[in-house]
Write a protein that holds these residues in place. Structure first.
Motif, short mmCIF file in Angstrom:
data_model
loop_
_atom_site.label_atom_id
_atom_site.label_comp_id
_atom_site.label_asym_id
_atom_site.label_seq_id
_atom_site.Cartn_x
_atom_site.Cartn_y
_atom_site.Cartn_z
N ASP A 106 0.86 -1.19 0.00
CA ASP A 106 0.00 0.00 0.00
C ASP A 106 0.90 1.24 0.00
O ASP A 106 1.57 1.54 0.99
N LEU A 107 0.88 1.98 -1.11
CA LEU A 107 1.80 3.12 -1.28
C LEU A 107 1.15 4.45 -0.92
O LEU A 107 1.68 5.51 -1.24
N LYS A 108 -0.01 4.40 -0.27
CA LYS A 108 -0.74 5.64 0.00
C LYS A 108 0.05 6.61 0.89
O LYS A 108 -0.13 7.83 0.81
N ARG A 109 0.92 6.05 1.76
CA ARG A 109 1.68 6.95 2.65
C ARG A 109 2.69 7.79 1.86
O ARG A 109 3.17 8.81 2.35
N MET A 110 3.05 7.34 0.68
CA MET A 110 3.96 8.13 -0.16
C MET A 110 3.10 9.09 -0.98
O MET A 110 2.65 8.76 -2.07
N ASN A 111 2.83 10.24 -0.40
CA ASN A 111 1.78 11.09 -0.97
C ASN A 111 2.25 12.53 -1.19
O ASN A 111 1.47 13.47 -1.06
N ARG A 112 3.50 12.68 -1.59
CA ARG A 112 4.01 14.04 -1.79
C ARG A 112 3.94 14.45 -3.26
O ARG A 112 4.23 13.65 -4.16
N VAL A 113 3.53 15.70 -3.45
CA VAL A 113 3.71 16.33 -4.77
C VAL A 113 5.15 16.85 -4.76
O VAL A 113 5.48 17.78 -4.03
N LEU A 114 6.01 16.22 -5.53
CA LEU A 114 7.45 16.50 -5.43
C LEU A 114 7.84 17.77 -6.18
O LEU A 114 8.76 18.49 -5.79
N ALA A 123 4.70 18.10 -13.66
CA ALA A 123 4.65 17.75 -12.24
C ALA A 123 5.33 16.41 -12.04
O ALA A 123 5.42 15.60 -12.97
N LEU A 124 5.80 16.19 -10.82
CA LEU A 124 6.36 14.90 -10.43
C LEU A 124 5.70 14.52 -9.11
O LEU A 124 5.71 15.33 -8.16
N VAL A 125 5.11 13.33 -9.06
CA VAL A 125 4.35 12.97 -7.86
C VAL A 125 4.70 11.57 -7.37
O VAL A 125 5.24 10.74 -8.11
N GLU A 126 4.34 11.33 -6.11
CA GLU A 126 4.46 9.99 -5.53
C GLU A 126 3.13 9.24 -5.72
O GLU A 126 2.11 9.85 -6.08
N PRO A 127 3.14 7.92 -5.47
CA PRO A 127 1.95 7.11 -5.79
C PRO A 127 0.67 7.50 -5.06
O PRO A 127 -0.43 7.34 -5.60
N PRO A 201 22.06 10.89 -15.49
CA PRO A 201 22.33 11.61 -14.24
C PRO A 201 22.43 13.11 -14.49
O PRO A 201 23.00 13.55 -15.48
N ASN A 202 21.80 13.88 -13.61
CA ASN A 202 21.83 15.36 -13.68
C ASN A 202 21.02 15.95 -14.82
O ASN A 202 21.12 17.15 -15.08
N SER A 203 20.22 15.14 -15.51
CA SER A 203 19.37 15.73 -16.55
C SER A 203 18.33 16.64 -15.92
O SER A 203 17.77 16.32 -14.87
N GLY A 204 18.08 17.75 -16.55
CA GLY A 204 17.03 18.64 -16.07
C GLY A 204 15.77 18.51 -16.90
O GLY A 204 14.90 19.37 -16.84
N ALA A 205 15.66 17.43 -17.67
CA ALA A 205 14.54 17.33 -18.61
C ALA A 205 13.74 16.04 -18.42
O ALA A 205 13.10 15.56 -19.36
N TRP A 206 13.74 15.51 -17.19
CA TRP A 206 13.06 14.22 -16.94
C TRP A 206 11.58 14.28 -17.29
O TRP A 206 11.02 13.35 -17.87
N GLN A 207 10.92 15.38 -16.92
CA GLN A 207 9.49 15.51 -17.19
C GLN A 207 9.20 16.23 -18.51
O GLN A 207 8.04 16.54 -18.82
N ASP A 208 10.27 16.53 -19.28
CA ASP A 208 10.05 17.20 -20.56
C ASP A 208 10.09 16.23 -21.74
O ASP A 208 9.39 16.43 -22.73
N PHE A 234 4.27 14.01 -14.97
CA PHE A 234 3.09 14.29 -15.79
C PHE A 234 3.23 15.63 -16.49
O PHE A 234 3.83 16.57 -15.94
N ARG A 235 2.66 15.72 -17.65
CA ARG A 235 2.51 17.01 -18.32
C ARG A 235 1.11 17.52 -17.99
O ARG A 235 0.14 16.76 -18.06
N LEU A 236 1.02 18.74 -17.57
CA LEU A 236 -0.27 19.33 -17.18
C LEU A 236 -0.66 20.41 -18.18
O LEU A 236 0.18 21.12 -18.72
#
Lengths: 558, 122
Positions: A106-114, A123-127, A201-208, A234-236
Motif C-alpha cells: 500500500d503506497l498511500k503513505r507516499m503522498n508528496r507532490v514533489l 509535475a512529479l508525484v508519488e503514488p 544523471p543530472n538531466s534537467g529534462a526528466w518531465q520534458d 506528468f505534463r499538465l
C-alpha cells in the motif's frame, strides 16, 4: 481466517512479516482481518467466497528505500506482492490483488507532490497523490495549471495512469499514459530504475522528454507487473484564458457518419476537447412504435419518428479551450464544417466563460440549449476539478431506495473512431445481449460512443453489471460473472476488445488478444520471467502470469 | 489546601478545553478533506441539490434523521469507525493509510461539536 501467500509456509510467512516490520515499522504491517477488510474489492462478484481475491497481509512503506526493502524480502521468500497507490480503482477491482494471498504493498503513505513547474507545465508525484490532493496543491499555490481528472477524484494520478485511465479535457492530456513523462521504478530485484531522461544523471529534462535514448520500457508498467512505480512525471495543461461550448445536432440517423468525420478532423487538429455524443431521441423509446423501430435498426422509420417529434437524431457537444477570440473562431469554423456536409444541421452556442471558472459557474444548473436539446457535459471534470459526483451511480436512488449496486463494474470495448464502426458495434452488442439472455430487450441503436481517448471510441458492455441492479445473492453474483465472461467472448468474436478490466476478468480479456497464437502474451511472459524470475510482482495482472504461478491462469473461472 | 486544589482545577480546565478545541479543529480539517466531498452540504452535479453521500442518507432516512452528517447527534465514535473501516452500502471501507484511527476520532468530535452548534435543517 488467516490466508497464506501461495507456496509459502506459515513459518516462512511469519519470518516475512517480522522482516517487513523491521523494514517499515510494526504499525505498518497489517494482518488483522478487520484491518485487511478495506484491501478487498468491496464490489467483488466473489465476495465472501472461498476464492475471493483477498490479500494475506498489507505492508505500507513510506519511502522508496522501504519499497526496495519490501521487494527484496519478498524475493527471498518468493512471496507475491500486489502494489496499490490510492487503492480506489473501483469498478476495476479496487485494491484487490490478482492472486489470492498476495501481500498488498500500500503506497498511500507516499503522498508528496514533489515538483510542479508552472512554466514548463509539468509535475512529479508519488503514488499516493490523489486527484483531489493535486487539485488542492494547485489551488493553494495559485498555479495556473489544470489536471485531467478521473471521474471520481479520490483516485490517484499514478494509479489511474497505470491502469490506462482516461479523462475529459484535450486529447494529449485525457490519455493519462500519454500525459505521463518519466518514471522511477523499483524492479523485482529491488533495484531502482528511472525511465527516459531520468536515466541520465543530472538531466534537467526528466518531465520534458519521455523517451531518453534506446528502447523505452515505460509502457510495460501500465496494466503490467514488471516493477513498482514510485515516482511519475506528468505534463499538465496550462490554464487557458477561455472555455467555450457549442452543440451541433443532425437530423437523420445516417448523418452521424459525417458528424463523426467532422469531429475527428477538429479533434486531430487539437482544436476541441472531449466531444460528447448523445441521441436526443432517447425519450422517444417510451413510444412502442419508435422502440420497435429502434430495436430493429429500422433507420427510415426512426428518421420518420424523429422528424415527427421535432427532434434531431444525434447531437455532439464541443468544447474549445483557448482565448475568447480563438474559441469563437473555432466554434464558427466547426459550424461551417458541419454545414458543408449536413446543411440542415443545427448549431447552438453554449457557455462562454473566462477561465478559471468559479465553482458557482460550474454548478450553474441551467442548460444552455433550447428544448428538446440538453447538455450531458459534466462541467467539473471538463475544468479539471475532481469531485465524487459520479459516486452516486452505485448508490441508492429515489427510484431504487432500498438497493445499491453491489457489483459495480466498468467494462468498455474499444471501437474504431467512425460512424460505421459505431453502428456495427451497436448491432453486435444488441445481438450479444439477445444471445446471452434470450428474451431480454436491449435497445442499442441510440447508444453513443464515448471519446475519452483522442483517437478511439469506447462503448460500454457491462450489460449485466452497472446497467442493471441484479440479484445480489452469492449465486446471483456468480451468474452475473458468468454472463459477463460470455459477453466478453462474444464481443471479441465480433472484433470488440476491452481496454481495462477488474482482476476477476483480466484473464478473459487478455485471452481475446490472441493474434498468432497469443504472440503478445508469450512475449510479455518471456519478459516477465526474465525480469521477475521468482514471479513476485502482481502475478496475473494484465493477464501476464509468471512461470511460478502460470498454472493459475483462468483459475477463477467459475 | 482547598484553595490550591481550586487553583489547580482552574489551571487544568482551560488546557482540557484547548485540547478538545484542537481535536475539533483537526476533525474539521479531516472531515473537509476526506468526508465532505461526498457528505458535505455542497450541491451535486446536473442541478442536484445534494452530494452523493448526503443524498443517499436523505433517501435512507426520509427526514427522520438529518441527511447531513454534520447535523447528526446520534453518531458515536465507535459507529463512525465501523462505517469508515467496514463500509456501508455504496460507501467503501477506508484503510488506515487513508485515514488513521486518531483522525476518525477527531472527525467524531467535530461532528458532535458541529451538530451541537448548527441547527438541523430539513
Amino acid at each position: 481466517m488467516a490466508i497464506l501467500p501461495p507456496g509459502v509456509t506459515a513459518t516462512d510467512f511469519g519470518k516475512v512479516l517480522k522482516e517487513f516490520e523491521a523494514a517499515v515499522g510494526r504499525e505498518w504491517v497489517i494482518t488483522d482481518p478487520d484491518d485487511i477488510h478495506p484491501y478487498r474489492d468491496y464490489f467483488s462478484m466473489l465476495k465472501d467466497q472461498d476464492d475471493e481475491l483477498v490479500p494475506s497481509a498489507a505492508v505500507c512503506p513510506a519511502s522508496v528505500e522501504q519499497v526496495q526493502a519490501v521487494v527484496r524480502i519478498a524475493n527471498r521468500y518468493k512471496v507475491p506482492l500486489y502494489a496499490i497507490s490510492t487503492g480506489k480503482n473501483f469498478a476495476y477491482g479496487g485494491p484487490a490483488p490478482n492472486l489470492r494471498g498476495s501481500v498488498t504493498v500500500d503506497l498511500k503513505r507516499m503522498n508528496r507532490v514533489l515538483e510542479v513547474d508552472e512554466k514548463r507545465h509539468i509535475a512529479l508525484v508519488e503514488p499516493g497523490v490523489s486527484y483531489m490532493d493535486m487539485y488542492r496543491h494547485l489551488e493553494e499555490h495559485k498555479l495556473k495549471l489544470m489536471i485531467d481528472t478521473a471521474d471520481v477524484g479520490w483516485g490517484g494520478l499514478m494509479g489511474n495512469t497505470l491502469d490506462r485511465g482516461l479523462g475529459y479535457t484535450l486529447g494529449p492530456y485525457r490519455d493519462h499514459v500519454n500525459a505521463s513523462c518519466g518514471m522511477e521504478v523499483v524492479l523485482p530485484n529491488g533495484e531502482l530504475m528511472r525511465t527516459g531522461m531520468g536515466a541520465l544523471p543530472n538531466s534537467g529534462a526528466w518531465q520534458d522528454y519521455r523517451y531518453g535514448f534506446g528502447p523505452d520500457p515505460s509502457g510495460l508498467f501500465a496494466q503490467g507487473n514488471f516493477g513498482i512505480v514510485v515516482k511519475m512525471g506528468f505534463r499538465l495543461m496550462p490554464m487557458p484564458e477561455h472555455w467555450r461550448t457549442g452543440l451541433i445536432t443532425v437530423p437523420k440517423r445516417r448523418d452521424f457518419l459525417p458528424l463523426v468525420d467532422m469531429v475527428n478532423y477538429l479533434t486531430d487538429l487539437f482544436v476541441i476537447g472531449e466531444p460528447l455524443y448523445s441521441s436526443p431521441l432517447q425519450p422517444l423509446l417510451s413510444d412502442a412504435a419508435f422502440r420497435r423501430a429502434a430495436l430493429d435498426f429500422n433507420e427510415a422509420e426512426m428518421d420518420r419518428h424523429a422528424a415527427a417529434s421535432g427532434r434531431h437524431s444525434w447531437q455532439v457537444e464541443l468544447q474549445f479551450y483557448g482565448s475568447e477570440k480563438t474559441t469563437l473562431a473555432n466554434w464558427e469554423w466547426a459550424q461551417e464544417l458541419i454545414r458543408r456536409t449536413v446543411p440542415d444541421a443545427n448549431c447552438f452556442a453554449g457557455d462562454s466563460l473566462k477561465m478559471p471558472v468559479t465553482q458557482a459557474q460550474i454548478d450553474a444548473a441551467e442548460h444552455p440549449y433550447p428544448a428538446p436539446y440538453s447538455s450531458v457535459m459534466r462541467r467539473n471534470v471538463m475544468h479539471g476539478v475532481p469531485k465524487l459526483y459520479m459516486w452516486r451511480s452505485p448508490g441508492r436512488t429515489d427510484d431504487s431506495p432500498d438497493t445499491w449496486n453491489e457489483t459495480h463494474i466498468g467494462l468498455f470495448s474499444v471501437v474504431g473512431r467512425s460512424g460505421e464502426a459505431v453502428f456495427k458495434a451497436q448491432k453486435d452488442f444488441q445481438d450479444v445481449v439477445r444471445r446471452t439472455r434470450p428474451g431480454a430487450e436491449y435497445v442499442s441503436s441510440l447508444t453513443p460512443p464515448l471519446q475519452w481517448h483522442q483517437s478511439a471510441f469506447f462503448i460500454g458492455n457491462s450489460f449485466f453489471g452497472t446497467t442493471t441492479r441484479n440479484d445480489n445473492s452469492p449465486e446471483g453474483k456468480i451468474r452475473q460473472l458468468r454472463e459477463l465472461r460470455q459477453v466478453l467472448k462474444m464481443n471479441a468474436e465480433a472484433g470488440h476488445g476491452d481496454y481495462r478490466a477488474p482482476p476477476l476478468l483480466q484473464d478473459d480479456v487478455a485471452d481475446q488478444y490472441s493474434f498468432n497464437n497469443h504472440a503478445l502474451r508469450r512475449f510479455n511472459e518471456t519478459l516477465k520471467d526474465a525480469i521477475d524470475p521468482n514471479g513476485i510482482l502482481s502475478p496475473g495482472r494484465g493477464g501476464v502470469w509468471p512461470k511460478a504461478h502460470r498454472s493459475r491462469r483462468g483459475a477463477l473461472r467459475k | 489546601m482547598k484553595m490550591l486544589y481550586v487553583m489547580m482545577l482552574a489551571a487544568v480546565a482551560p488546557l482540557a478545553t484547548a485540547q478538545e478545541t484542537a481535536t475539533v479543529t483537526r476533525g474539521k480539517e479531516v472531515f473537509t478533506r476526506s468526508c465532505a466531498p461526498c457528505h458535505g452540504a455542497d450541491r451535486g452535479d446536473f442541478g442536484r441539490a445534494m452530494l452523493p453521500g448526503t443524498d443517499a442518507l436523505r433517501i435512507k432516512y426520509k427526514g427522520q434523521l438529518p441527511a447531513l452528517l454534520e447535523q447528526r447527534t446520534d453518531l458515536t465514535p465507535a459507529t463512525i469507525r465501523t462505517f469508515v473501516r467496514r463500509g456501508t452500502w455504496s460507501m467503501p471501507p477506508f484503510r488506515k493509510t487513508e485515514i488513521s484511527d486518531e483522525e476518525i476520532d477527531a472527525v467524531s468530535a467535530y461532528i458532535a461539536d458541529s451538530a451541537r452548534k448548527a441547527p438541523r435543517t430539513p
